[in-house]
Design a protein around this motif. Sequence first.
Motif, PDB file in Angstrom:
ATOM      1  N   PHE A 126       2.782 -15.189  -9.753  1.00 14.12           N
ATOM      2  CA  PHE A 126       2.730 -13.725  -9.746  1.00 14.12           C
ATOM      3  C   PHE A 126       1.363 -12.989 -10.598  1.00 14.12           C
ATOM      4  CE2 PHE A 126       7.469 -13.667  -9.346  1.00 14.12           C
ATOM      5  CZ  PHE A 126       7.200 -13.451  -8.243  1.00 14.12           C
ATOM      6  N   THR A 131       1.465 -10.423  -5.176  1.00 13.17           N
ATOM      7  CA  THR A 131       2.864 -11.070  -3.998  1.00 13.17           C
ATOM      8  C   THR A 131       2.481 -12.449  -3.592  1.00 13.17           C
ATOM      9  OG1 THR A 131       2.777  -8.433  -3.509  1.00 13.17           O
ATOM     10  CG2 THR A 131       3.863  -9.977  -2.162  1.00 13.17           C
ATOM     11  N   VAL A 147       9.457 -13.268   0.514  1.00 15.56           N
ATOM     12  CA  VAL A 147       8.308 -12.615   0.029  1.00 15.56           C
ATOM     13  C   VAL A 147       8.789 -11.799  -1.207  1.00 15.56           C
ATOM     14  CG1 VAL A 147       6.730 -10.807   0.292  1.00 15.56           C
ATOM     15  CG2 VAL A 147       7.223 -12.353   2.198  1.00 15.56           C
ATOM     16  N   ASP A 149       7.401 -10.125  -5.394  1.00 13.56           N
ATOM     17  CA  ASP A 149       6.164  -9.772  -6.213  1.00 13.56           C
ATOM     18  C   ASP A 149       6.561  -9.561  -7.670  1.00 13.56           C
ATOM     19  OD1 ASP A 149       7.905  -7.548  -6.335  1.00 13.56           O
ATOM     20  OD2 ASP A 149       6.231  -6.358  -4.886  1.00 13.56           O
ATOM     21  N   ASP A 153      12.804  -9.575  -8.470  1.00 16.13           N
ATOM     22  CA  ASP A 153      12.620  -9.205  -6.904  1.00 16.13           C
ATOM     23  C   ASP A 153      14.164  -9.575  -6.396  1.00 16.13           C
ATOM     24  OD1 ASP A 153      12.066  -8.876  -4.382  1.00 16.13           O
ATOM     25  OD2 ASP A 153      10.073  -8.718  -4.954  1.00 16.13           O
TER      26      ASP A 153
END
Length: 290
Positions: A126, A131, A147, A149, A153
């Motif tokens: 990160f 991302t 996915v 970030d 998350d």
Amino acid sequence: MPDVLLATFALMPDGEPGGDLLPKALADRGITAEWVRWDDPDVDWAAADLVAVRSTWDYHRRLPAFLDWARRVERQTLLLNGAEVFAWNADKTYLAELAAASPGLPVIPTAPVDDETLVDGLGAAFARWGTVVVKPRTGAGGVGLVVADRLDDPRLDGLTPAPWVVQPLVADIRVLGETSVYVLDGRAVAQVDKAVAGEGAQDEVRVHEQYGGSSRVVAADPERARTAEAAVAAARELRGADLAYARVDLLPYDGVWAVSELELIEPGLYLDVDPANADRFADLVAARLR
């Protein structure tokens, strides 16, 4: 027994989409061919002159059994690309190895993480890339891609069992898509461009049809063709192997088209999109049988 056995898996007994074109193309060259399941105990692999792994699209779930099968087959007959190449290519950390061995080759940065290194590894990713994409180290078809970030998350709840690789998210895939270049006998012979799903799927970064993606045949772009050929040449030198076939997937990253996957096990030929790939692959097989 046919001259050539085309290996597939139980859910696709007739091979990949458009798979009927491949035996026909081989027959035009005087070569008999048949689709067979790789795990069928009744198949006499030794009786064939050549085995081509094509749509064994369960290998990532059954990797030890698949590699054991490949090693048995290549002791009995010619297996294109070969078991040790399969073993290397099944672990996506090959991308980091390829990049380290070929500094001039653009490759999507790739770092391994597992349960013990997940927090530190993701934290570093990160900080470096923002991302990121996390995917299984052995996987196919975009299954298990996440996915994220940040460490909290909620999308990370979707992680499959370890281990994984983490890569920067290539946001331009939503605009420029992904390119697949087919390299046969070291030469780029065809290109398929792929796009993610359109409106209504803003967060999707996978180009596979099951996620709403689409594919189309395009004229080969010289820059992408050169990169694909260079990637295969680098892998050939790194592994000391005869790489009969490859599909090189490329993404727009840092101003260039960079290698995101080097498919050496069972890359689909997109025969339903580019039927001419049947003739190209048949020519490759015929050359190997001479």
